[in-house]
Motif scaffolding. Structure first.
Motif, short mmCIF file in Angstrom:
data_model
loop_
_atom_site.label_atom_id
_atom_site.label_comp_id
_atom_site.label_asym_id
_atom_site.label_seq_id
_atom_site.Cartn_x
_atom_site.Cartn_y
_atom_site.Cartn_z
N UNK A 142 40.47 40.08 28.11
CA UNK A 142 40.85 40.22 26.70
C UNK A 142 41.49 41.58 26.50
N UNK A 143 42.55 41.62 25.69
CA UNK A 143 43.25 42.88 25.42
C UNK A 143 42.70 43.49 24.14
N UNK A 144 41.72 44.37 24.27
CA UNK A 144 41.10 44.98 23.10
C UNK A 144 41.91 46.14 22.55
N UNK A 145 42.70 46.78 23.40
CA UNK A 145 43.44 47.97 22.97
C UNK A 145 44.76 47.63 22.28
N UNK A 146 45.23 46.40 22.45
CA UNK A 146 46.50 46.01 21.84
C UNK A 146 47.72 46.52 22.58
N UNK A 147 47.56 46.88 23.83
CA UNK A 147 48.68 47.42 24.61
C UNK A 147 48.92 46.60 25.87
N UNK A 193 42.87 32.50 37.00
CA UNK A 193 43.03 31.05 36.85
C UNK A 193 42.41 30.31 38.03
N UNK A 194 42.78 30.75 39.22
CA UNK A 194 42.31 30.05 40.43
C UNK A 194 40.79 30.05 40.53
N UNK A 195 40.19 31.19 40.34
CA UNK A 195 38.76 31.30 40.59
C UNK A 195 37.91 30.85 39.40
N UNK A 196 38.42 31.00 38.18
CA UNK A 196 37.70 30.48 37.03
C UNK A 196 37.68 28.96 37.05
N UNK A 197 38.79 28.35 37.46
CA UNK A 197 38.84 26.89 37.51
C UNK A 197 37.78 26.34 38.47
N UNK A 198 37.46 27.10 39.51
CA UNK A 198 36.46 26.66 40.48
C UNK A 198 35.04 26.84 39.97
N UNK A 199 34.84 27.70 38.97
CA UNK A 199 33.50 27.97 38.43
C UNK A 199 33.59 28.03 36.90
N UNK A 200 34.20 27.01 36.32
CA UNK A 200 34.52 27.06 34.90
C UNK A 200 33.27 27.16 34.03
N UNK A 201 32.19 26.52 34.46
CA UNK A 201 30.97 26.52 33.64
C UNK A 201 30.37 27.92 33.49
N UNK A 202 30.80 28.86 34.33
CA UNK A 202 30.26 30.23 34.26
C UNK A 202 31.20 31.19 33.55
N UNK A 203 32.25 30.68 32.90
CA UNK A 203 33.17 31.52 32.13
C UNK A 203 32.61 31.65 30.72
N UNK A 204 32.13 32.83 30.36
CA UNK A 204 31.43 33.03 29.09
C UNK A 204 32.39 33.58 28.05
N UNK A 205 33.42 32.83 27.74
CA UNK A 205 34.42 33.30 26.78
C UNK A 205 34.18 32.65 25.43
N UNK A 206 33.26 33.27 24.66
CA UNK A 206 32.96 32.79 23.32
C UNK A 206 33.80 33.51 22.27
N UNK A 207 34.78 34.32 22.72
CA UNK A 207 35.69 35.00 21.82
C UNK A 207 37.09 34.39 21.98
N UNK A 208 37.95 34.70 21.04
CA UNK A 208 39.34 34.24 21.15
C UNK A 208 40.03 35.04 22.24
N UNK A 209 40.74 34.36 23.10
CA UNK A 209 41.64 35.07 24.01
C UNK A 209 42.75 35.72 23.19
N UNK A 210 43.23 36.87 23.65
CA UNK A 210 44.25 37.59 22.90
C UNK A 210 45.58 36.85 23.03
N UNK A 211 46.15 36.36 21.92
CA UNK A 211 47.40 35.58 22.02
C UNK A 211 48.58 36.44 22.43
N UNK A 212 49.56 35.83 23.09
CA UNK A 212 50.77 36.53 23.44
C UNK A 212 51.55 36.91 22.19
N UNK A 213 52.40 37.92 22.32
CA UNK A 213 53.08 38.48 21.15
C UNK A 213 54.10 37.54 20.53
N UNK A 214 54.61 36.58 21.32
CA UNK A 214 55.65 35.70 20.77
C UNK A 214 55.10 34.45 20.11
N UNK A 215 53.79 34.32 20.09
CA UNK A 215 53.22 33.10 19.51
C UNK A 215 53.20 33.19 17.99
#
Length: 294
Positions: free
Chosen positions: A199-204, A272-294
């Protein structure tokens, strides 16, 4: 003392005395209750998992959310017990660790290493494992990491004390110059820096493709490698029955500042590669930081 700090402090003091099977059952039950109640965090987790498994049916996604919340509950149950666990036992229970040798070899040659991680598995336990590995390889048994400053400040200090008790040097993400100096000093001395980097917390950050979408990942890991000459790796931690595992990617080249965007893209691909192999252990309960062009 706030209610939140009081609750965390009590958990750290008391849970180590509760039999492990009983504590595990209690946290699993809490995870199942959270799933039934729903809420913003559960819905964000569901959306993030759907991003990775777009073809999953609703029942399949329900099961994945349930498993992921139980994994997240395991993280917290372990966190409250971790300060009392024997370091050698933690090391021995890491059944599967792949790719760390290249990072250790770099440090033995006097080169710093940056490990960039997503919110997966138990990164605190992985830190204890890595520090023990450093000690066993004759390297300084220490590392530096950056954490998000929590509110209230008293709760943040409690979490800092917890991680410092594990042997980590902690700096706050919003400490600016102090954080920068601590990280660069560690790397230029041939040491280890571990950074949570999904996650990009700094905005940079830098826009990268990620599971069919565009998100923004922090540029910090690659920028530090370019600045200090450190070796950069992605690392993903995960749970095993009764233990833990981790996968460290091959070194990602960052010869100069111009290479930072490409290196950040390679980090995203490794995640992507390694999270897909262990997806149940990805603890992302926050929003991923969207790209700037979205």
């Amino acid at each position: 003392m706030t209610l939140a700090e009081l609750g965390y402090t009590a958990a750290w003091r008391l849970l180590r005395h509760v039999p492990a099977p009983l504590a595990e059952a209690g946290f699993r039950a809490g995870a199942d209750l959270a799933r039934m109640r729903g809420g913003a965090g559960v819905e964000r987790l569901r959306r993030n998992l759907r991003r990775v498994r777009p073809a999953a049916t609703e029942p399949e996604l329900d099961r994945l959310v349930r498993t992921a919340l139980r994994s997240y509950a395991r993280y917290w149950e372990e966190a409250f017990r971790l300060p009392a666990l024997d370091r050698a036992t933690i090391h021995a229970r890491h059944e599967t660790v792949a790719g760390l040798d290249a990072a250790l070899a770099a440090m033995q040659q006097g080169r710093g290493v940056v490990l960039a991680l997503p919110h997966a598995g138990n990164w605190d336990v992985a830190g204890v494992y890595v520090i023990e590995e450093l000690r066993r390889h004759g390297l300084p048994a220490e590392m530096t990491t950056v954490v998000e400053r929590l509110r209230p400040e008293s709760l943040y200090r409690r979490f800092v004390e917890y991680r410092e008790s594990l042997g980590f040097e902690i700096v706050a993400q919003d400490d600016g110059r102090r954080a920068h100096l601590a990280l660069t000093r560690r790397l230029r001395a041939g040491g280890l820096v571990c950074l949570i980097a999904d996650r990009d917390l700094a905005g940079t950050g830098i826009d990268v493709p990620f599971f069919g979408d565009t998100i923004r990942l922090p540029s910090g890991p690659a920028s530090l490698a370019a600045l200090t000459g450190a070796q950069l790796h992605a690392a993903v931690t995960f749970f095993r029955p009764g233990g833990w595992g981790a996968t460290v990617s091959p070194a990602i080249a960052v010869p100069d500042r111009a290479a930072v965007p490409k290196a950040t893209l390679e980090l995203a691909r490794a995640f992507e590669e390694h999270l897909a192999a262990h997806l149940e252990d990805w603890h992302m309960l926050q929003e991923l930081t969207p790209g700037s062009h979205r």
